[in-house]
Design an enzyme around this catalytic site. Structure first.
Site: not given
Ligand code: PGA
Length: 251
Positions: A235-236, A214, A168, A96, A98, A9-11, A174
């Site tokens: 993500g990251g 994470s 999640e 998601h 966010e 997930n590049w966001k 994150g």
């Protein structure tokens, strides 16, 4: 049997050129490799068509990170599920945390998004998960169950069978604070039990439930070794091939 999936997930990261570059690098890294999971990358909308054309889509599924809750029309700034599908993308991340928190997505709008995604042949990767206070007060199972019920339990068994879930925990996203393998397995088993009660054992057993929050090269193997953890939403650690490949290879 259900699939193992590692989805990035590049966001809101990478401009178009950087995104194409990253997709090509991943494509190259996977070229002569056999891996034991499906690989997906979730890019910003504007990257989708170019990324689809830059990778072997038999090896890398391309995903949007959202879609509209309306079919088409006067909704300035929105991108429909049909538009996403028309790029060649096959997946869409929905719900998601966010988006729920910052863009006030509700169970009702998510229900519409899921329906439109399915109607357009997209596989929803549907995210659920509790915030820290909910876990600390012991409400995490109820919260996750009601998120699933509110947006997905209207679906027919055939349609539910097309959903991928991603658990999640919001406190792990994150933050560098991963759920332990035990916490992940406990929740994933609970989710599967919830699915058994509603849709029966066969559909529940065939539903992929990914863990997100994470996850990285260092903890992926332990997380994925749990019987009910069928992969990750990353993500990251999906923003570089050096970090993402070892997660894919953790299977
Ligand atoms: P993270 O994000 O891996 O950076 O914690 C996961 C996600 O939000 O999908």
């Amino acid at each position: 049997m259900r699939k193992n999936i590692v989805a990035g997930n590049w966001k809101m990261n990478k401009n178009l050129q950087e995104g194409i570059e990253l997709a090509k690098e991943l494509n190259e890294a996977l070229k002569n490799k056999t891996v034991n999971c499906d690989v997906v990358i979730g890019t910003p909308f504007i990257h989708l068509a170019s990324v689809v054309n830059s990778v072997d889509t038999n090896k890398i599924g391309v995903s949007a990170q959202n879609c509209a809750d309306k079919e088409s029309g006067a909704y300035t700034g929105e991108v429909s599920a049909a538009m996403v599908a028309s790029t060649g993308a096959k997946y869409v991340i929905l719900g998601h945390s966010e988006r729920r928190a910052y863009y006030r997505e509700t169970p009702e709008t998510l229900k519409e998004k899921v329906k439109l995604a399915l109607a357009n042949g997209l596989t929803p990767i549907f995210c659920i998960g509790e915030v820290l206070e909910e876990r600390e007060s012991g409400k995490h199972f109820d919260v996750v169950k009601s998120q699933i019920e509110a947006s997905l339990f209207d679906l027919s068994p055939a349609d539910f069978g097309k959903i991928v879930l991603a658990y999640e925990p919001v406190w792990a996203i994150g933050t560098g604070k991963t759920a332990t393998a035990g916490q992940a397995q406990e929740m994933h088993a609970f989710i599967r039990k919830t699915l058994v009660e509603k849709y029966g054992k066969e559909i529940a057993d065939n539903t992929s439930i990914l863990y997100g929050g994470s996850a990285n090269a260092g903890n992926a193997k332990e997380l994925f070794s749990n019987p009910d953890v069928d992969g990750g939403l990353i993500g990251g650690a999906s923003l570089g091939v050096d970090k993402f490949m070892p997660i894919i290879e953790a299977f």
